[in-house]
Design an enzyme around this catalytic site. Sequence first.
Site, PDB file in Angstrom:
ATOM      1  N   GLU A 217       0.831  -1.205   0.000  1.00 15.99           N
ATOM      2  CA  GLU A 217       0.000   0.000   0.000  1.00 15.99           C
ATOM      3  C   GLU A 217       0.867   1.258   0.000  1.00 15.99           C
ATOM      4  OE1 GLU A 217      -2.833  -0.552   3.178  1.00 15.99           O
ATOM      5  OE2 GLU A 217      -3.636  -2.377   2.261  1.00 15.99           O
ATOM      6  N   GLU A 320      -4.573  -9.242  -1.061  1.00 15.10           N
ATOM      7  CA  GLU A 320      -4.906  -9.046   0.349  1.00 15.10           C
ATOM      8  C   GLU A 320      -6.330  -8.547   0.474  1.00 15.10           C
ATOM      9  OE1 GLU A 320      -1.998  -7.113   2.953  1.00 15.10           O
ATOM     10  OE2 GLU A 320      -3.670  -6.022   3.866  1.00 15.10           O
TER      11      GLU A 320
END
Length: 487
Positions: A217, A320
Site C-alpha cells: 500500500e 490481500e
Amino acid sequence: MKQTINGEWLLGLVLTAATIQTAAADLTTTISPTTNWGTWEGFGVSLAWWAKAFGTRSDLADIFFSTKSTTYNGQSVPGIGLTIARYNAGASSTNSINGTTMVVSPDMIASRQVDSYWLDWASSSPSSSSWSWSVDANQRNMLSMAKARGATTFELFSNSPTWWMCLNHNPSGSNDGSSDNLQSWNYDQHAVYLATIAEYAASNWGVSFQSVEAFNEPVSDWWNGQTGTQEGCHFDVSTQATVIGNLRTELNNRGLSSTLIAASDENTYDLAVSTWNSLGSTATSNVGRINVHGYQYTGGRRDTLYSLASGAGKRLWNSEYGESDATGQSLVTNLLLDFRWLHPTAWVYWQAIDGGGWGLIDGDNDNLSLGAVSQKYFALAQFARHIRPGMRILDGGSNYTVAAYDSSAQKLVVVAANWGAAQYLNFDLSSFSKPGVSGALVPRWITQVGSGSQYASYSDTYMNGTKFWSYFPTGAVQTFEVSNVTL
C-alpha cells in the site's frame, strides 16, 4: 493492511448495478463455456502476523493448508486447502549500530513487528555477521508446514524496508505519513535485502518464491511513525519505479531471472489504476504481475484495473483482503464482485487468525489466545475447497454465480449465493457441448452466513436434462460439482 478501515464502504457508480441480486422469484443463470477469465492459481493467506504467533501449531497448518478434517476445540473442521502463502520479510531488530537503534512508534503493536534478517549495513554478504537467519522462526516454520501440506505458490513481500534503511529509523513510516521513508542511498539495499532472502530461501528453506513484492500500500498516507501500529512505508510512484528496476537487477544477479516482481499492492482498485498508469514503461515492463488489495470493497473500478492488466499481458491477484464482518456475507459479496469484474487468478486473505471479526479463526496474536472458527471460514470454504489451481474461470452468467471448469476431470464447479428471500436458483448448462448426464447426482455443500449450516454436504440434487436447481434459504452460499461436462 490499512491501519484503520473507513466504516463506510463506498459504492462505485459502475458496480452499483453489479451487486448481488435479491429478487424473490426463482432465478435462472446460464453458464458460458466459451469464456475464459484466466487459469486459477489458488486461494491463499498472508503469514504475517498470525504465523509469528502460532507458527508451531500443526493443527492450524492442517486447517488452513490441507483439505482433511481436523479436530479443533472439540469441533471437526474441514481443511480449507489454501495453496498460496505470502511470507513477510520483516523490518525490525533490537540491535544497536554504532549507537543507533530502531525507533519504535508509541502505538506499535508488538505482534506486528517482524524480525529483519539483515541486522546492519556493514556487509551485504548473507554469510556475514550482519545477517541472522535464525530469527522469525515461527513464520518460517508455518511456511514450511504450508508447503508440506500442499501449498504450491509462495510470495515474498515487504511491509517496510529494514529500519536502518529508513530516514527516521522507524519502520512504521515517516514522521508525516505521506512522504518517502526509504533513504535514497538505500534504494538498492532494499532490493538487495529482498533478493537475498529469495535466494537464501531457495537454497536453504526448500521454498522458491514465485514472486517478490517490495511494497505494501505504498502511495497511502497512513504510514506514520508517530502513530503507526505496524510496519509500513510510503513510496512515491517514482521511487517505486526505481526500486522495481533495482529489484529486477538484484534478482537476475542471483540467478532468479524467472522470479516475478509483483507490484504495487495498493489499498484499493482505483489507487492501483492510478499507480500503474504512472509507473512508466520501464518499470511496468519489469513487473510480472499486478497485485491489488481489496479494501475498496463494493466500490471502485475493478473492471478498469482488469482492462489495464489484460492489455499489458499481466496476471492480476487480489493479494490481500480482510474485514471485520464475521458472518461471511461481506467476504462472499466481494469475492463474487472480484470474480465477475476483477478476474484475478488468485485471491489471498489477510489475517487467518485475528480478533474483532477479522480472523478466519478468532484469536489474539499478542496474548497467544485462540477462539472459535468464524462463520466467515465456512463461507470461504465454499470457494477455496472447490475452485482449485488449474481450473478455468468461466462467466457464471449472473452477479451471484461463479463457475470454474476442471478440464482433466471434466468437472464443472458452481458457487452461488442468495441474499434475498428464500427461492430456488436454476443453473442452465445448455451451452456446453456435454452438459453432464441427465439424472446424475450433483453433490452440493451449503453455508449460511451469520449462523446455521457450516459447510454441510448433501446428495439430493440431480441433473434434469441440461439444468439443475436447488433451494436457497436467505443468506445461503452453495457449491455444486457437476461431472461429465465438456466445454
